[in-house]
Write a protein that holds these residues in place. Structure first.
Motif, PDB file in Angstrom:
ATOM      1  N   ALA A   1       4.671   1.026   1.416  1.00 17.74           N
ATOM      2  CA  ALA A   1       4.724  -0.200   2.216  1.00 17.74           C
ATOM      3  C   ALA A   1       4.932  -1.414   1.325  1.00 17.74           C
ATOM      4  O   ALA A   1       4.187  -1.628   0.364  1.00 17.74           O
ATOM      5  CB  ALA A   1       3.436  -0.367   3.020  1.00 17.74           C
TER       6      ALA A   1
ATOM      7  N   GLU B   1      -3.787   3.786   1.845  1.00 20.53           N
ATOM      8  CA  GLU B   1      -4.073   3.909   3.273  1.00 20.53           C
ATOM      9  C   GLU B   1      -4.096   5.393   3.615  1.00 20.53           C
ATOM     10  O   GLU B   1      -3.052   6.030   3.667  1.00 20.53           O
ATOM     11  CB  GLU B   1      -2.971   3.182   4.070  1.00 20.53           C
TER      12      GLU B   1
ATOM     13  N   HIS C   1       0.814  -1.212   0.000  1.00 19.84           N
ATOM     14  CA  HIS C   1       0.000   0.000   0.000  1.00 19.84           C
ATOM     15  C   HIS C   1       0.846   1.260   0.000  1.00 19.84           C
ATOM     16  O   HIS C   1       2.040   1.224   0.276  1.00 19.84           O
ATOM     17  CB  HIS C   1      -0.974   0.016   1.186  1.00 19.84           C
TER      18      HIS C   1
ATOM     19  N   HIS D   1       4.157   7.322   3.046  1.00 21.10           N
ATOM     20  CA  HIS D   1       5.069   6.177   3.028  1.00 21.10           C
ATOM     21  C   HIS D   1       4.690   5.161   1.961  1.00 21.10           C
ATOM     22  O   HIS D   1       3.576   5.157   1.460  1.00 21.10           O
ATOM     23  CB  HIS D   1       5.134   5.503   4.404  1.00 21.10           C
TER      24      HIS D   1
ATOM     25  N   GLU E   1       7.904   1.242   4.743  1.00 26.25           N
ATOM     26  CA  GLU E   1       7.260   0.331   5.693  1.00 26.25           C
ATOM     27  C   GLU E   1       7.393  -1.094   5.174  1.00 26.25           C
ATOM     28  O   GLU E   1       7.281  -1.336   3.981  1.00 26.25           O
ATOM     29  CB  GLU E   1       5.765   0.688   5.821  1.00 26.25           C
TER      30      GLU E   1
HETATM   31 ZN    ZN Z   1       1.179   1.808   6.034  1.00 27.59          ZN
END
Ligand code: ZN
Length: 143
Positions: free
Chosen positions: A80, A54, A7, A78, A128
């Motif tokens: 991921a 997200e 994500h 971020h 992440e």
């Molecule tokens: Zn995340």
């Protein structure tokens, strides 16, 4: 081993306003909302193909997302990566000189395990790692 991008995390000031953008302007539908106390955020998830979005709204002024919004405003927060072994992935990154934000993975949204690398050690991208294996699954007795 990294399997895919799981994500993209996007920092927003208002979950409600951001959700209506993704629903009305992009035609996506929200998969659900969740509060993640360990990171002081409320999240909402969308799916585009294999990649989730997200959305992250801070729940308090000392949330990492509140600090990000103060510094950078809304936007990409971020990236991921899904991994089958988060601990191994952290060790690999640490050996390569990356700064880990967590030595041990935290419980993230969707009950996933999650850990971050500091953006100053990853060419500017807060990175992440997440793994599908939840603590509960890890601890549960096999049938
Ligand atoms: Zn995340």
């Amino acid at each position: 081993m990294i399997k895919n991008i799981d994500h993209l995390g996007i920092a927003v000031r208002s979950l409600d306003e951001a959700i209506s953008y993704y629903e009305q302007a992009l035609g996506l539908s929200c998969n659900g909302r969740e509060e993640v106390p360990s990171q002081k955020v409320r999240t909402a998830f969308f799916t585009a193909g294999d990649v989730h979005l997200e959305l992250l709204e801070p729940t308090s002024a000392d949330s990492p997302i509140a600090k990000f919004l103060e510094k950078h405003g809304e936007g990409l927060h971020h990236v991921a990566f899904a991994t089958d072994d988060i601990t191994e992935q952290l060790q690999k990154a640490s050996k390569a000189g990356c700064r880990l934000l967590q030595e041990t993975p935290l419980e993230g949204a969707g009950g996933k395990l999650t850990a971050f690398l500091h953006p100053k050690s990853t060419h500017g991208v807060l990175t992440e790692f997440c793994s599908m294996k939840t603590r509960n699954e890890t601890e549960s007795i096999p049938k």
